[in-house]
Design a protein around this motif. Structure first.
Motif: not given
Lengths: 353, 353
Positions: A140-141, A144-145, A148, A161-162, A165, B144-145
């Motif tokens: 999961l984390s 996000y990486r 990026e 990102g939105d 999310d 992260y957000r």
């Protein structure tokens, strides 16, 4: 996702992005110790062998809308694939499943290791689940990486990102509502079933990946909104079809028993429909009963056919598939993208016919 | 983290950032349904009432190194606080703890709800753990957000992302090694205990927050490295002291029984030390035994004192605290920051003397 007709370019780049990510992570983990390295290998195996449905959605939208930097878009595809891994690993923890696609999952592997170390069955069960919690957190984390790593102007990055999310927010809501409705002896309304399908499936598997690909390709807002509508209805159709396969599907093809869902009392359109009919009385005590036998399951299936629940569900899947197609017919959808997405809908519905 | 002497400015901004985040999230969740809204409320309660240790580290480093945009730094502080929530929620799932700080945690709350709905104790237990998995996922992904909200040049943002990533990577490794060593009947070496303390505590509670604050304030690499060294040793000192409190601490002050760690057989410097001594024979069968009584615990504590394990551990904590101080004495550490961080070390060691 079983059947896939869309074959966009750039899937090799998605594989490379995932491979690079796991190579880096395993090398880092090895510096901590062999056990942690092995956990990362297990997570990598859980990510391998999937159909890459979400990356396909990302890459299809991106290319059909004129995107040319496949390697960059592939990082977005890889991020959604890793999110998918995270969700299935934690979903298996929640469902106390120790096997996926016929092989031990993260929890299954570590349960076996704990049993081998002489732990009690209950202790080993919990060690397995705990390893699943940790492995899912890592996937999961790192979704996000990976996001990026995408090169894009700040506004586009924020938008991506939105979208990620929203996918996490909705999927967590869907998982949670699943648990909540399982506590209620009454079957949920059809509306609630459809809402859950959207939350659990549409957002992270269809809407999010399609919109992310479109945003990266610079699509305008109206098109992005249409892709959201398409994704929502296609995802609902997919989930209803998947629930049908979970009860009536061929075990060999689906890779799981077509009996677990009934024994768990999984809330589906099938059960929502039959629960409002007189036939419900004959099966309500069986559905969700841990002691359900194969013969019980056959009986429940028979009732689901005779009561019309099966036809109803399969028509409902077809109806959402048809709605999904309507969104594609909008003028704002370029014909190349339309041609790429129509077969996705066909594939979703064909699975149950 | 129990004792706090550092009182940097900007902690109200951290509270505001967290409050804003939860208000937005609860409003979004309410649009999905009251149950999901309630899950977010529960997560908010888990985040409230903490000592804000990690935000304090972020804000101290940032301000003492000349940073002036407190609201911006507060988003970094809030991100680390949310990571802390994620880690304790999932840690409680892994430890099968249903209470934290004397009140039901996420899992405790949902276990009670499931019991009220008529579920079996085993089923309700699992519902509680499942809700904990989902809530922890939400906190983790939103760390992260929150970091994405920080305004900074791309290179600084990337660096902050790397620091958060390292915190998650190390914490997951620490949790995992904890499980792995619990499968091994042999007590781990002291070196392994110190490694685990660094992974589980130093990185996300000390090194990461301090380095993030410093990076945002534009500190140079040598200073960032020194803060890493300081954080590593201070975190190890903290963890060894915390393990001592877990066995010898006052229950009222720590808010948990000083007995659970012994019954769980938690691998600590205390046990690592005593396991190499003849006294170990007298207590090895008791430590980690689910049936351990209060009298057994008193007996084990007596042996830990008489064997010298308690003094050894407490000296070890002091030794790491002294090492942490040495790093502060480096010329590259400005005196304002040095003055802010010395009391942190004192507080860590004072807890056990």
């Amino acid at each position: 996702m079983d059947t896939l007709l869309v074959e966009p370019a750039g899937l090799e780049q998605v594989e490379s992005a995932l491979e690079r990510f796991f190579e880096e992570s395993k090398a880092r983990a090895a510096r901590i110790g062999p056990g942690y390295h092995a956990l990362w290998e297990t997570l990598e195996r859980c990510t391998a062998g999937g159909k890459r449905f979400r990356p396909r959605m990302v890459m299809s939208a991106y290319q059909m809308l004129g995107g040319r930097d496949l390697a960059n878009a592939a990082e977005v595809g890889a991020a959604f694939e890793l999110l998918h891994t995270a969700l299935i690993v934690h979903d298996d923890v929640i469902d106390r499943d120790f096997v996926r696609r016929g092989i031990p999952n993260v929890s299954g592997r570590y349960r076996t290791i704990a049993e081998g170390a002489g732990m009690s069955p209950e202790g080993a069960h919990h060690v397995g689940l705990s390893a699943g919690v940790i492995a899912g957190d890592l996937a999961l984390s790192n979704a996000y990486r990976l996001l990026e790593r995408v090169e894009a102007p700040p506004a586009v990055r924020r938008r991506l990102g939105d979208i990620l999310d929203e996918a996490v927010f909705a999927s967590a809501a869907g998982e949670f509502l699943d648990i909540e409705t399982s506590l209620d002896p009454a079957m949920p309304s059809l509306e609630a079933i459809v809402d859950m399908a959207r939350l659990k499936t549409s957002v992270y598997s269809f809407e999010g990946p399609l919109q992310a690909g479109a945003v990266l390709a610079g699509a305008d807002e109206e098109l992005i909104a249409r892709l959201g509508d398409f994704g929502r209805d296609a995802g609902i159709a997919y989930q209803i079809a998947d629930d049908l396969l979970g009860v009536f599907g061929n075990e060999t093809r689906t890779g799981k028993t077509n009996w677990g869902d009934l024994r768990e009392g999984k809330r589906t359109a099938l059960l929502s429909y039959v629960s409002a009919r007189p036939e419900w009385e004959d099966i309500s005590a069986l559905v969700g009963s841990p002691g359900m036998s194969a013969a019980d399951a056959d009986f429940v299936r028979r009732i689901l056919v005779d009561s019309g629940a099966k036809d109803y569900s399969s028509d409902l899947a077809a109806e959402y598939a048809a709605r999904a197609r309507t969104h594609l017919d909008s003028d704002v959808v370029p014909s190349a993208l339309r041609s790429a997405l129509h077969p996705v809908v066909t594939a979703v519905v064909d699975r149950v016919h």
